[in-house]
Motif scaffolding. Structure first.
Motif, PDB file in Angstrom:
ATOM      1  N   HIS A  52      54.639  38.764  32.060  1.00 26.17           N
ATOM      2  CA  HIS A  52      53.978  39.953  32.603  1.00 26.17           C
ATOM      3  C   HIS A  52      54.299  41.171  31.749  1.00 26.17           C
ATOM      4  CE1 HIS A  52      52.359  42.869  35.362  1.00 26.17           C
ATOM      5  NE2 HIS A  52      53.478  43.560  35.228  1.00 26.17           N
ATOM      6  N   PHE A  53      53.284  41.975  31.471  1.00 24.87           N
ATOM      7  CA  PHE A  53      53.485  43.253  30.781  1.00 24.87           C
ATOM      8  C   PHE A  53      53.078  44.362  31.731  1.00 24.87           C
ATOM      9  CE2 PHE A  53      53.327  40.301  27.353  1.00 24.87           C
ATOM     10  CZ  PHE A  53      54.079  40.854  26.326  1.00 24.87           C
ATOM     11  N   SER A  54      53.983  45.294  31.935  1.00 24.57           N
ATOM     12  CA  SER A  54      53.667  46.441  32.775  1.00 24.57           C
ATOM     13  C   SER A  54      52.873  47.447  31.930  1.00 24.57           C
ATOM     14  CB  SER A  54      54.970  47.057  33.281  1.00 24.57           C
ATOM     15  OG  SER A  54      54.668  48.207  34.016  1.00 24.57           O
ATOM     16  N   CYS A  55      51.741  47.890  32.452  1.00 26.58           N
ATOM     17  CA  CYS A  55      50.910  48.832  31.681  1.00 26.58           C
ATOM     18  C   CYS A  55      50.019  49.616  32.631  1.00 26.58           C
ATOM     19  CB  CYS A  55      50.038  48.048  30.690  1.00 26.58           C
ATOM     20  SG  CYS A  55      48.913  49.063  29.713  1.00 26.58           S
ATOM     21  N   ASN A  56      49.972  50.915  32.442  1.00 28.13           N
ATOM     22  CA  ASN A  56      49.012  51.724  33.183  1.00 28.13           C
ATOM     23  C   ASN A  56      47.751  51.816  32.319  1.00 28.13           C
ATOM     24  OD1 ASN A  56      47.460  53.598  34.453  1.00 28.13           O
ATOM     25  ND2 ASN A  56      49.159  54.973  34.928  1.00 28.13           N
ATOM     26  N   LEU A  57      46.730  51.093  32.741  1.00 22.52           N
ATOM     27  CA  LEU A  57      45.503  50.993  31.929  1.00 22.52           C
ATOM     28  C   LEU A  57      44.671  52.273  31.945  1.00 22.52           C
ATOM     29  CD1 LEU A  57      44.521  47.385  33.030  1.00 22.52           C
ATOM     30  CD2 LEU A  57      45.262  48.035  30.737  1.00 22.52           C
ATOM     31  N   SER A  58      45.112  53.266  32.717  1.00 21.40           N
ATOM     32  CA  SER A  58      44.383  54.541  32.681  1.00 21.40           C
ATOM     33  C   SER A  58      44.933  55.453  31.586  1.00 21.40           C
ATOM     34  CB  SER A  58      44.425  55.242  34.041  1.00 21.40           C
ATOM     35  OG  SER A  58      45.715  55.746  34.303  1.00 21.40           O
ATOM     36  N   LEU A  59      45.975  54.974  30.887  1.00 17.54           N
ATOM     37  CA  LEU A  59      46.554  55.758  29.795  1.00 17.54           C
ATOM     38  C   LEU A  59      46.276  55.059  28.466  1.00 17.54           C
ATOM     39  CD1 LEU A  59      49.994  56.578  31.492  1.00 17.54           C
ATOM     40  CD2 LEU A  59      47.938  58.022  31.415  1.00 17.54           C
ATOM     41  N   GLU A  60      45.408  55.636  27.662  1.00 15.88           N
ATOM     42  CA  GLU A  60      44.964  54.967  26.428  1.00 15.88           C
ATOM     43  C   GLU A  60      46.132  54.617  25.506  1.00 15.88           C
ATOM     44  OE1 GLU A  60      41.825  57.267  24.617  1.00 15.88           O
ATOM     45  OE2 GLU A  60      40.818  57.426  26.554  1.00 15.88           O
ATOM     46  N   SER A  61      47.127  55.508  25.436  1.00 16.28           N
ATOM     47  CA  SER A  61      48.249  55.245  24.524  1.00 16.28           C
ATOM     48  C   SER A  61      49.023  53.999  24.977  1.00 16.28           C
ATOM     49  CB  SER A  61      49.186  56.456  24.471  1.00 16.28           C
ATOM     50  OG  SER A  61      49.592  56.789  25.774  1.00 16.28           O
ATOM     51  N   GLU A  62      49.161  53.821  26.294  1.00 13.11           N
ATOM     52  CA  GLU A  62      49.860  52.622  26.802  1.00 13.11           C
ATOM     53  C   GLU A  62      49.039  51.368  26.526  1.00 13.11           C
ATOM     54  OE1 GLU A  62      51.631  52.177  30.717  1.00 13.11           O
ATOM     55  OE2 GLU A  62      52.337  54.242  30.651  1.00 13.11           O
ATOM     56  N   VAL A  63      47.733  51.470  26.702  1.00 17.41           N
ATOM     57  CA  VAL A  63      46.853  50.312  26.451  1.00 17.41           C
ATOM     58  C   VAL A  63      47.013  49.858  25.005  1.00 17.41           C
ATOM     59  CG1 VAL A  63      44.450  49.490  26.371  1.00 17.41           C
ATOM     60  CG2 VAL A  63      45.170  51.043  28.198  1.00 17.41           C
ATOM     61  N   GLN A  64      46.952  50.818  24.086  1.00 16.97           N
ATOM     62  CA  GLN A  64      47.054  50.485  22.658  1.00 16.97           C
ATOM     63  C   GLN A  64      48.412  49.844  22.346  1.00 16.97           C
ATOM     64  OE1 GLN A  64      44.556  50.748  20.568  1.00 16.97           O
ATOM     65  NE2 GLN A  64      45.578  50.334  18.619  1.00 16.97           N
ATOM     66  N   GLU A  65      49.465  50.476  22.835  1.00 15.85           N
ATOM     67  CA  GLU A  65      50.829  50.001  22.528  1.00 15.85           C
ATOM     68  C   GLU A  65      51.082  48.603  23.114  1.00 15.85           C
ATOM     69  OE1 GLU A  65      55.256  51.430  23.666  1.00 15.85           O
ATOM     70  OE2 GLU A  65      53.779  53.012  23.503  1.00 15.85           O
ATOM     71  N   VAL A  66      50.750  48.435  24.387  1.00 20.54           N
ATOM     72  CA  VAL A  66      51.031  47.160  25.064  1.00 20.54           C
ATOM     73  C   VAL A  66      50.173  46.038  24.477  1.00 20.54           C
ATOM     74  CG1 VAL A  66      50.869  45.941  27.281  1.00 20.54           C
ATOM     75  CG2 VAL A  66      51.871  48.227  27.191  1.00 20.54           C
ATOM     76  N   PHE A  67      48.916  46.322  24.190  1.00 16.63           N
ATOM     77  CA  PHE A  67      48.050  45.245  23.689  1.00 16.63           C
ATOM     78  C   PHE A  67      48.274  44.937  22.209  1.00 16.63           C
ATOM     79  CE2 PHE A  67      46.252  45.488  27.813  1.00 16.63           C
ATOM     80  CZ  PHE A  67      45.840  44.185  28.062  1.00 16.63           C
ATOM     81  N   MET A  68      48.819  45.883  21.450  1.00 17.07           N
ATOM     82  CA  MET A  68      49.268  45.560  20.081  1.00 17.07           C
ATOM     83  C   MET A  68      50.355  44.492  20.174  1.00 17.07           C
ATOM     84  SD  MET A  68      47.928  47.464  17.515  1.00 17.07           S
ATOM     85  CE  MET A  68      49.150  47.979  16.324  1.00 17.07           C
ATOM     86  N   GLU A  69      51.258  44.704  21.121  1.00 18.23           N
ATOM     87  CA  GLU A  69      52.374  43.776  21.330  1.00 18.23           C
ATOM     88  C   GLU A  69      51.860  42.410  21.834  1.00 18.23           C
ATOM     89  OE1 GLU A  69      55.550  44.179  20.706  1.00 18.23           O
ATOM     90  OE2 GLU A  69      56.367  42.442  21.768  1.00 18.23           O
ATOM     91  N   ILE A  70      50.954  42.455  22.803  1.00 16.59           N
ATOM     92  CA  ILE A  70      50.439  41.191  23.367  1.00 16.59           C
ATOM     93  C   ILE A  70      49.676  40.403  22.300  1.00 16.59           C
ATOM     94  CG2 ILE A  70      48.773  40.208  25.021  1.00 16.59           C
ATOM     95  CD1 ILE A  70      49.547  42.480  26.957  1.00 16.59           C
ATOM     96  N   THR A  71      48.794  41.056  21.563  1.00 19.30           N
ATOM     97  CA  THR A  71      48.013  40.320  20.549  1.00 19.30           C
ATOM     98  C   THR A  71      48.953  39.751  19.478  1.00 19.30           C
ATOM     99  OG1 THR A  71      47.518  42.433  19.470  1.00 19.30           O
ATOM    100  CG2 THR A  71      45.794  41.509  20.865  1.00 19.30           C
ATOM    101  N   HIS A  72      49.952  40.539  19.098  1.00 15.76           N
ATOM    102  CA  HIS A  72      50.921  40.057  18.103  1.00 15.76           C
ATOM    103  C   HIS A  72      51.583  38.764  18.590  1.00 15.76           C
ATOM    104  CE1 HIS A  72      54.033  40.078  15.064  1.00 15.76           C
ATOM    105  NE2 HIS A  72      54.937  39.993  16.016  1.00 15.76           N
ATOM    106  N   ARG A  73      52.074  38.808  19.830  1.00 19.58           N
ATOM    107  CA  ARG A  73      52.810  37.642  20.363  1.00 19.58           C
ATOM    108  C   ARG A  73      51.904  36.441  20.563  1.00 19.58           C
ATOM    109  NH1 ARG A  73      57.438  39.189  24.671  1.00 19.58           N
ATOM    110  NH2 ARG A  73      57.945  41.237  23.859  1.00 19.58           N
ATOM    111  N   VAL A  74      50.702  36.672  21.095  1.00 16.93           N
ATOM    112  CA  VAL A  74      49.823  35.541  21.443  1.00 16.93           C
ATOM    113  C   VAL A  74      49.275  34.866  20.177  1.00 16.93           C
ATOM    114  CG1 VAL A  74      47.650  34.920  22.576  1.00 16.93           C
ATOM    115  CG2 VAL A  74      49.252  36.437  23.733  1.00 16.93           C
ATOM    116  N   PHE A  75      48.827  35.653  19.210  1.00 11.55           N
ATOM    117  CA  PHE A  75      48.271  35.048  17.978  1.00 11.55           C
ATOM    118  C   PHE A  75      49.358  34.326  17.172  1.00 11.55           C
ATOM    119  CE2 PHE A  75      44.570  37.712  18.849  1.00 11.55           C
ATOM    120  CZ  PHE A  75      43.536  36.870  18.473  1.00 11.55           C
ATOM    121  N   GLN A  76      50.611  34.796  17.306  1.00 10.47           N
ATOM    122  CA  GLN A  76      51.728  34.137  16.622  1.00 10.47           C
ATOM    123  C   GLN A  76      51.845  32.664  17.027  1.00 10.47           C
ATOM    124  OE1 GLN A  76      55.522  35.944  17.568  1.00 10.47           O
ATOM    125  NE2 GLN A  76      55.745  36.641  15.460  1.00 10.47           N
TER     126      GLN A  76
END
Ligand SMILES: NC(=O)c1ccc[n+]([C@@H]2O[C@H](COP(=O)([O-])OP(=O)(O)OC[C@H]3O[C@@H](n4cnc5c(N)ncnc54)[C@H](OP(=O)(O)O)[C@@H]3O)[C@@H](O)[C@H]2O)c1
Length: 252
Positions: A52-76
């Motif tokens: 689980h990743f905690s993220c407030n999707l109404s904040l663009e900066s959090e969306v970018q930061e959290v999903f950079m991390e998620i895509t990095h981990r998942v594609f790995q």
């Protein structure tokens, strides 16, 4: 291994989608402000990967930061397929135009439209450097194609999501990639979003009584049933990229 990333899995339709995919042994990543402990326990019992990743999707900066991390981990993990469910949504503000405040407008548009655009962009960007097939499922609404008084922001955001889906599908078809993107309209479901709708006022929302009757007459769809229909479609291998699917077409 097949991965699923689901936004808004803490409750409602997102929780039902996550449960269905954990049962099918998918590695599941959930994203919302609160974590659903039942999903974590279910994944532990099934011995499947769950994060689980905690993220407030109404904040663009959090969306970018959290999903950079998620895509990095998942594609790995070099999965064959990644299914991304842009499911998190908010109905508010419920008010007629002339009575809207700016903050809820921004929140609605960011959660319902900007975040799915940013998330899709990040996954399709990463996919260029891998053999993974990305399948995006945007949860839309009948309100995207039907004006509902008091819901102008929600209707507009979901209409935008439909057009985004169709445009991306057209681009991916032109590029001849193996990625797909669809929108899915889940019908009127028995979730907290409907409770929020029923607690609004008739002044703000003209159809209030109709929506209260949906519940009184037992007409609301169960999220589990909707999720299962969506998962059957998603995993069927017969998805038509760019199509706006409606749950009623799948259940009939
Ligand atoms: N219910 C219906 O009748 C209906 C009809 C048509 C379409 N839909 C669509 O179906 C989808 C699911 O709706 P639902 O009825 O299951 O809604 P719900 O029960 O209200 O759940 C909404 C989910 O979105 C997440 N979310 C909301 N704001 C967020 C934020 N700022 N940051 C991160 N996550 C956020 C919530 O997680 P946290 O609060 O933990 O962050 C929650 O998991 C939505 O896209 C909705 O528009 C619903």
């Amino acid at each position: 291994m097949k991965y699923a990333v689901i936004t808004g899995a803490s409750k409602g339709l997102g929780e039902a989608i996550a449960k269905s995919l954990i049962a099918k042994q998918f590695a599941v990543v959930t994203v919302s402000r609160t974590e659903n402990e039942k999903l974590k326990m279910m994944a532990q019992e099934k011995g499947t990967s769950y994060q689980h990743f905690s993220c407030n999707l109404s904040l663009e900066s959090e969306v970018q930061e959290v999903f950079m991390e998620i895509t990095h981990r998942v594609f790995q993990k070099e999965p064959s397929d990644i299914f991304v469910f842009n499911n998190a949504g908010v109905i508010e503000p419920i008010a007629t135009v002339g009575h809207l405040d700016k903050t809820p407008i921004d929140r609605n548009i960011t959660v319902n439209l900007t975040a799915p655009i940013m998330i899709t962009n990040l996954f399709l960007h990463k996919a260029q450097f891998s053999d993974t097939a990305v399948h995006i499922i945007n949860i839309t609404s009948g309100a995207a194609v039907r004006p509902i008084q008091g819901w102008s922001v929600y209707c507009s955001a979901k209409a935008g999501l439909n057009m985004f889906t169709q445009t991306v599908a057209s681009e991916q078809a032109a590029l001849q990639t193996k990625h797909s993107i669809i929108a899915f309209s889940p019908g009127i479901m028995d979730t907290d979003m409907q409770a929020t709708i029923r607690s609004s006022s008739e002044k703000a929302f003209k159809d209030l009584k109709k929506f209260q009757e949906y519940q009184e007459k037992g007409m609301l769809l169960k999220p589990d049933m909707v999720a299962n229909a969506l998962i059957d479609l998603t995993l069927s291998g017969n998805v038509e990229s760019g199509k706006i699917y409606n749950v009623n077409d799948l259940l009939n």
